[in-house]
Design a protein around this motif. Structure first.
Motif, PDB file in Angstrom:
ATOM      1  N   GLU A  39       0.876  -1.717  -0.328  1.00  0.00           N
ATOM      2  CA  GLU A  39       0.564  -0.068  -0.115  1.00  0.00           C
ATOM      3  C   GLU A  39       0.858   1.266  -0.027  1.00  0.00           C
ATOM      4  O   GLU A  39       0.594   2.357  -0.787  1.00  0.00           O
ATOM      5  N   ARG A  40       2.037   1.315   0.384  1.00  0.00           N
ATOM      6  CA  ARG A  40       2.779   2.426   0.912  1.00  0.00           C
ATOM      7  C   ARG A  40       3.521   2.392  -0.425  1.00  0.00           C
ATOM      8  O   ARG A  40       3.768   3.567  -0.541  1.00  0.00           O
ATOM      9  N   LEU A  41       4.293   1.642  -0.895  1.00  0.00           N
ATOM     10  CA  LEU A  41       4.879   1.552  -2.695  1.00  0.00           C
ATOM     11  C   LEU A  41       3.963   1.930  -3.700  1.00  0.00           C
ATOM     12  O   LEU A  41       4.261   2.676  -4.806  1.00  0.00           O
ATOM     13  N   ALA A  42       2.924   1.487  -3.592  1.00  0.00           N
ATOM     14  CA  ALA A  42       1.234   2.076  -4.573  1.00  0.00           C
ATOM     15  C   ALA A  42       1.811   3.346  -5.296  1.00  0.00           C
ATOM     16  O   ALA A  42       2.075   3.155  -6.776  1.00  0.00           O
ATOM     17  N   PRO A  43       2.067   4.528  -4.765  1.00  0.00           N
ATOM     18  CA  PRO A  43       2.006   5.800  -4.878  1.00  0.00           C
ATOM     19  C   PRO A  43       3.778   6.071  -5.972  1.00  0.00           C
ATOM     20  O   PRO A  43       3.348   6.778  -6.630  1.00  0.00           O
ATOM     21  N   PHE A  44       4.534   5.171  -6.166  1.00  0.00           N
ATOM     22  CA  PHE A  44       5.733   5.246  -5.931  1.00  0.00           C
ATOM     23  C   PHE A  44       6.470   3.913  -6.988  1.00  0.00           C
ATOM     24  O   PHE A  44       7.398   4.062  -7.311  1.00  0.00           O
ATOM     25  N   MET A  45       5.507   3.582  -7.104  1.00  0.00           N
ATOM     26  CA  MET A  45       5.819   2.420  -8.590  1.00  0.00           C
ATOM     27  C   MET A  45       6.526   2.569  -9.484  1.00  0.00           C
ATOM     28  O   MET A  45       7.003   1.759 -10.021  1.00  0.00           O
ATOM     29  N   ASP A  46       6.355   3.704  -9.843  1.00  0.00           N
ATOM     30  CA  ASP A  46       7.773   4.245 -10.741  1.00  0.00           C
ATOM     31  C   ASP A  46       8.923   4.007 -10.698  1.00  0.00           C
ATOM     32  O   ASP A  46       9.289   4.256 -11.437  1.00  0.00           O
ATOM     33  N   LYS A  47       9.074   4.485  -9.625  1.00  0.00           N
ATOM     34  CA  LYS A  47      10.703   4.069  -9.050  1.00  0.00           C
ATOM     35  C   LYS A  47      11.146   2.987  -8.123  1.00  0.00           C
ATOM     36  O   LYS A  47      11.899   2.374  -7.990  1.00  0.00           O
ATOM     37  N   VAL A  48       9.883   1.629  -8.367  1.00  0.00           N
ATOM     38  CA  VAL A  48       9.912   0.706  -7.365  1.00  0.00           C
ATOM     39  C   VAL A  48      10.642  -0.847  -9.060  1.00  0.00           C
ATOM     40  O   VAL A  48      10.118  -0.781 -10.210  1.00  0.00           O
ATOM     41  N   ILE A  49      11.551  -1.138  -8.934  1.00  0.00           N
ATOM     42  CA  ILE A  49      12.627  -2.537  -9.029  1.00  0.00           C
ATOM     43  C   ILE A  49      11.782  -3.620  -7.951  1.00  0.00           C
ATOM     44  O   ILE A  49      12.060  -3.602  -7.359  1.00  0.00           O
ATOM     45  N   ARG A  50      10.904  -3.926  -9.040  1.00  0.00           N
ATOM     46  CA  ARG A  50      10.674  -5.524  -7.523  1.00  0.00           C
ATOM     47  C   ARG A  50      11.294  -6.850  -8.152  1.00  0.00           C
ATOM     48  O   ARG A  50      11.213  -6.964  -9.147  1.00  0.00           O
ATOM     49  N   LEU A  51      11.648  -7.837  -7.568  1.00  0.00           N
ATOM     50  CA  LEU A  51      12.639  -8.540  -8.019  1.00  0.00           C
ATOM     51  C   LEU A  51      11.539  -9.539  -7.105  1.00  0.00           C
ATOM     52  O   LEU A  51      11.652  -9.756  -5.799  1.00  0.00           O
ATOM     53  N   LYS A  52      11.904 -11.163  -7.797  1.00  0.00           N
ATOM     54  CA  LYS A  52      10.316 -12.196  -7.591  1.00  0.00           C
ATOM     55  C   LYS A  52      11.523 -12.843  -7.016  1.00  0.00           C
ATOM     56  O   LYS A  52      11.169 -13.799  -6.365  1.00  0.00           O
ATOM     57  N   SER A  53      12.625 -13.712  -6.980  1.00  0.00           N
ATOM     58  CA  SER A  53      13.856 -14.509  -6.912  1.00  0.00           C
ATOM     59  C   SER A  53      14.863 -14.344  -6.662  1.00  0.00           C
ATOM     60  O   SER A  53      15.759 -13.047  -7.062  1.00  0.00           O
ATOM     61  N   PRO A  54      16.021 -14.942  -5.782  1.00  0.00           N
ATOM     62  CA  PRO A  54      17.137 -14.602  -5.395  1.00  0.00           C
ATOM     63  C   PRO A  54      18.016 -14.518  -7.557  1.00  0.00           C
ATOM     64  O   PRO A  54      18.752 -13.874  -7.727  1.00  0.00           O
ATOM     65  N   SER A  55      17.498 -15.163  -8.503  1.00  0.00           N
ATOM     66  CA  SER A  55      18.320 -15.596 -10.089  1.00  0.00           C
ATOM     67  C   SER A  55      17.502 -14.023 -10.400  1.00  0.00           C
ATOM     68  O   SER A  55      18.946 -13.813 -10.946  1.00  0.00           O
ATOM     69  N   ALA A  56      16.666 -13.832  -9.899  1.00  0.00           N
ATOM     70  CA  ALA A  56      16.367 -12.538 -10.898  1.00  0.00           C
ATOM     71  C   ALA A  56      16.865 -11.536 -10.332  1.00  0.00           C
ATOM     72  O   ALA A  56      17.161 -10.571 -11.387  1.00  0.00           O
ATOM     73  N   THR A  57      17.182 -11.321  -9.121  1.00  0.00           N
ATOM     74  CA  THR A  57      18.119 -10.361  -8.532  1.00  0.00           C
ATOM     75  C   THR A  57      19.206 -10.326  -9.133  1.00  0.00           C
ATOM     76  O   THR A  57      20.103  -9.481  -8.912  1.00  0.00           O
ATOM     77  N   ARG A  58      19.893 -11.694  -8.665  1.00  0.00           N
ATOM     78  CA  ARG A  58      21.519 -11.896  -9.535  1.00  0.00           C
ATOM     79  C   ARG A  58      21.959 -11.027 -11.075  1.00  0.00           C
ATOM     80  O   ARG A  58      22.608 -10.205 -11.623  1.00  0.00           O
ATOM     81  N   LEU A  59      20.029 -11.677 -11.871  1.00  0.00           N
ATOM     82  CA  LEU A  59      20.681 -11.396 -13.073  1.00  0.00           C
ATOM     83  C   LEU A  59      20.706  -9.527 -13.172  1.00  0.00           C
ATOM     84  O   LEU A  59      21.144  -8.653 -13.971  1.00  0.00           O
ATOM     85  N   TRP A  60      19.319  -8.799 -12.570  1.00  0.00           N
ATOM     86  CA  TRP A  60      19.501  -7.649 -12.901  1.00  0.00           C
ATOM     87  C   TRP A  60      20.772  -6.586 -12.619  1.00  0.00           C
ATOM     88  O   TRP A  60      20.749  -5.908 -12.488  1.00  0.00           O
ATOM     89  N   LEU A  61      21.176  -7.120 -10.869  1.00  0.00           N
ATOM     90  CA  LEU A  61      22.677  -7.098 -10.762  1.00  0.00           C
ATOM     91  C   LEU A  61      23.537  -6.782 -11.463  1.00  0.00           C
ATOM     92  O   LEU A  61      25.063  -5.927 -11.778  1.00  0.00           O
ATOM     93  N   ALA A  62      23.726  -7.842 -12.004  1.00  0.00           N
ATOM     94  CA  ALA A  62      24.456  -8.507 -12.975  1.00  0.00           C
ATOM     95  C   ALA A  62      24.715  -7.103 -14.597  1.00  0.00           C
ATOM     96  O   ALA A  62      25.421  -6.464 -15.140  1.00  0.00           O
ATOM     97  N   GLY A  63      23.477  -6.954 -14.566  1.00  0.00           N
ATOM     98  CA  GLY A  63      23.251  -6.037 -15.936  1.00  0.00           C
ATOM     99  C   GLY A  63      23.038  -4.539 -15.371  1.00  0.00           C
ATOM    100  O   GLY A  63      23.265  -3.417 -16.386  1.00  0.00           O
ATOM    101  N   LEU A  64      23.705  -3.901 -14.513  1.00  0.00           N
ATOM    102  CA  LEU A  64      24.099  -2.594 -13.906  1.00  0.00           C
ATOM    103  C   LEU A  64      25.721  -2.759 -14.245  1.00  0.00           C
ATOM    104  O   LEU A  64      26.162  -2.851 -14.443  1.00  0.00           O
TER     105      LEU A  64
END
Length: 165
Positions: A140-165
């Motif tokens: 609920e608190r994040l809802a108005p700020f979703m344009d700046k939220v990066i939602r990562l659903k698993s450790p593998s998704a996090t590793r991929l995202w981090l590697a792409g930075l």
């Protein structure tokens, strides 16, 4: 990314990710647990915590790790990026148990000196009920700020995202 929040359930790996991300982005890292807890597991007053948070977020660049939902109204408007580790609760509970086993009787690097890791049944149930309570409020608190939220659903998704930075 110059003003970053890392949020999610306890045991998701926020602190671990925050350390890596702060190094990668060359940002000063702050842990909310260190800002909140005093030696011997004495909790700071809400006013003290808010004052410490305000001092951090008044800076031009920072990475602030920790959910602490009641303080999000102060932090979210100032952040340019929110990394949300939206991991399954079962994984978080498993990681929490591993953390307790590994650090029991010792102080984690992301915790205030004098706050040794320990098993706390009520904390375990807090994490177990994440989806119905704290997690729902976080959404609920994040809802108005979703344009700046990066939602990562698993450790593998996090590793991929981090590697792409």
């Amino acid at each position: 990314m110059r003003r970053v929040l890392v949020v999610g359930p306890c045991g998701a790996g926020k602190s671990t990710l925050a350390v890596e991300l702060a190094q990668k982005l060359d940002l000063p890292l702050f842990h909310l647990d260190k800002l909140n807890w005093q030696p011997g597991w004495i909790e700071s007053s809400r006013e003290q915590l808010i004052e410490r948070i305000e001092e951090v977020i008044s800076g031009e660049s920072w990475l602030l790790e920790g959910t602490y939902g009641s303080t999000l109204p102060q932090r979210l408007p100032r952040a340019d990026t929110v990394v949300y580790l939206d991991y399954p609760v079962s994984l978080c509970l498993w990681r929490l148990l591993k953390r307790i086993r590994h650090w029991r009787g010792k102080v984690r690097p992301d915790m205030t000196e004098g706050c040794e890791e320990r098993f706390d049944l009520s904390f375990f149930f807090y994490v177990a009920g994440w989806r119905w309570g704290p997690g729902k409020r976080l959404e609920e608190r994040l809802a108005p700020f979703m344009d700046k939220v990066i939602r990562l659903k698993s450790p593998s998704a996090t590793r991929l995202w981090l590697a792409g930075l």
